[in-house]
Design a protein around this motif. Structure first.
Motif, PDB file in Angstrom:
ATOM      1  N   UNK A   1       6.182  34.961 -33.834  1.00  0.00           N
ATOM      2  CA  UNK A   1       4.815  34.464 -33.726  1.00  0.00           C
ATOM      3  C   UNK A   1       4.391  33.625 -34.917  1.00  0.00           C
ATOM      4  N   UNK A   2       5.174  33.599 -35.943  1.00  0.00           N
ATOM      5  CA  UNK A   2       4.788  32.832 -37.117  1.00  0.00           C
ATOM      6  C   UNK A   2       5.923  31.905 -37.512  1.00  0.00           C
ATOM      7  N   UNK A   3       5.605  30.933 -38.337  1.00  0.00           N
ATOM      8  CA  UNK A   3       6.653  30.017 -38.761  1.00  0.00           C
ATOM      9  C   UNK A   3       6.342  29.450 -40.128  1.00  0.00           C
ATOM     10  N   UNK A   4       7.366  29.060 -40.839  1.00  0.00           N
ATOM     11  CA  UNK A   4       7.170  28.445 -42.143  1.00  0.00           C
ATOM     12  C   UNK A   4       6.996  26.947 -41.971  1.00  0.00           C
ATOM     13  N   UNK A   5       6.061  26.373 -42.702  1.00  0.00           N
ATOM     14  CA  UNK A   5       5.743  24.968 -42.562  1.00  0.00           C
ATOM     15  C   UNK A   5       6.813  24.091 -43.201  1.00  0.00           C
ATOM     16  N   UNK A   6       7.263  23.100 -42.467  1.00  0.00           N
ATOM     17  CA  UNK A   6       8.206  22.116 -43.005  1.00  0.00           C
ATOM     18  C   UNK A   6       7.662  20.733 -42.652  1.00  0.00           C
ATOM     19  N   UNK A   7       7.175  20.013 -43.649  1.00  0.00           N
ATOM     20  CA  UNK A   7       6.685  18.668 -43.419  1.00  0.00           C
ATOM     21  C   UNK A   7       5.452  18.595 -42.534  1.00  0.00           C
ATOM     22  N   UNK A   8       4.618  19.637 -42.547  1.00  0.00           N
ATOM     23  CA  UNK A   8       3.435  19.664 -41.689  1.00  0.00           C
ATOM     24  C   UNK A   8       2.328  18.796 -42.268  1.00  0.00           C
ATOM     25  N   UNK A   9       1.412  18.328 -41.415  1.00  0.00           N
ATOM     26  CA  UNK A   9       0.263  17.585 -41.925  1.00  0.00           C
ATOM     27  C   UNK A   9      -0.591  18.486 -42.815  1.00  0.00           C
ATOM     28  N   UNK A  10      -1.363  17.875 -43.687  1.00  0.00           N
ATOM     29  CA  UNK A  10      -2.161  18.639 -44.641  1.00  0.00           C
ATOM     30  C   UNK A  10      -3.162  19.544 -43.939  1.00  0.00           C
ATOM     31  N   UNK A  11      -3.109  20.810 -44.250  1.00  0.00           N
ATOM     32  CA  UNK A  11      -4.079  21.789 -43.768  1.00  0.00           C
ATOM     33  C   UNK A  11      -4.548  22.572 -44.982  1.00  0.00           C
ATOM     34  N   UNK A  12      -5.851  22.659 -45.167  1.00  0.00           N
ATOM     35  CA  UNK A  12      -6.415  23.286 -46.352  1.00  0.00           C
ATOM     36  C   UNK A  12      -6.932  22.216 -47.296  1.00  0.00           C
TER      37      UNK A  12
END
Length: 204
Positions: free
Chosen positions: A37-48
């Motif tokens: 159900x979860x995943x580690x971010x790789x190259x994701x758009x900026x969140x936060x």
């Protein structure tokens, strides 16, 4: 078109877009590839990012105040009949399950309904689950900014018809931010406390 239906459709479309973006960027696994159900971010758009809000003790806080610890963030509202109290109960279990490690993470509940969620209301709500959960509210403008920063959604669906007891469609993800305030992991609604504890423990 019925307004409530229209808002609900808009909410579903936005959630679908967010989910698709997170899958494509590696934040969430593909639906048929894993039960995780979860995943580690790789190259994701900026969140936060930067924000200025008021905590449930009436103190003005910024994103900088949370750096140095992991931050587990959920967007919701205190009048929520199901999702929000369920998720805050999960947060309480996570905090308790972490034991001594709990000092390394700050669980945060950010309202998407600031007109009803005053400092006093937020304080009563988060303390009903665990006093270590930080409730954040603010002006409509401040909440709009933090929602934008986190790509979060929150929209009242029947406010004109029932200004006191309206519902709010909202994002149901939990965001785990690292000690520098960068997105680390996204947990979908329904993720078990055990899985969240495992992911947090890996980063402490």
């Amino acid at each position: 078109m019925n307004k409530i239906f229209a808002y609900s459709v808009a909410a579903l479309v936005l959630v679908g877009v967010v989910i698709t973006a997170l899958v494509l960027t590696g934040a969430l696994p593909e639906p048929n590839s894993s039960r995780q159900r979860s995943g580690t971010i790789v190259g994701a758009p900026q969140i936060g990012g930067a924000f200025t809000l008021t905590n449930n003790k009436g103190q003005v806080v910024t994103a900088e105040d949370f750096k140095g610890k992991l931050m587990l963030v959920f967007f919701g509202y205190t009048f929520c009949p199901d999702v929000c109290p369920t998720e805050m109960n999960v947060y309480a279990q996570v905090i308790q399950g972490l034991g001594d490690k709990a000092d390394g993470v700050t669980p945060v509940f950010i309202t998407v309904d600031p007109e009803r969620d005053t400092v006093e209301v937020m304080d009563e709500f988060v303390n009903a689950f665990d006093p270590r959960i930080v409730g954040l509210t603010g002006t409509n403008e401040q909440i709009a900014e933090v929602k934008k920063a986190y790509r979060a959604y929150g929209q009242a669906v029947n406010k004109e018809d029932d200004p006191d007891y309206y519902l709010v469609d909202h994002t149901s993800f939990s965001y785990l931010m690292d000690k520098e305030g960068n997105l680390s992991t996204v947990f979908s609604y329904g993720t078990s406390p055990e899985e969240i504890i495992k992911k947090i423990s890996e980063q402490l």
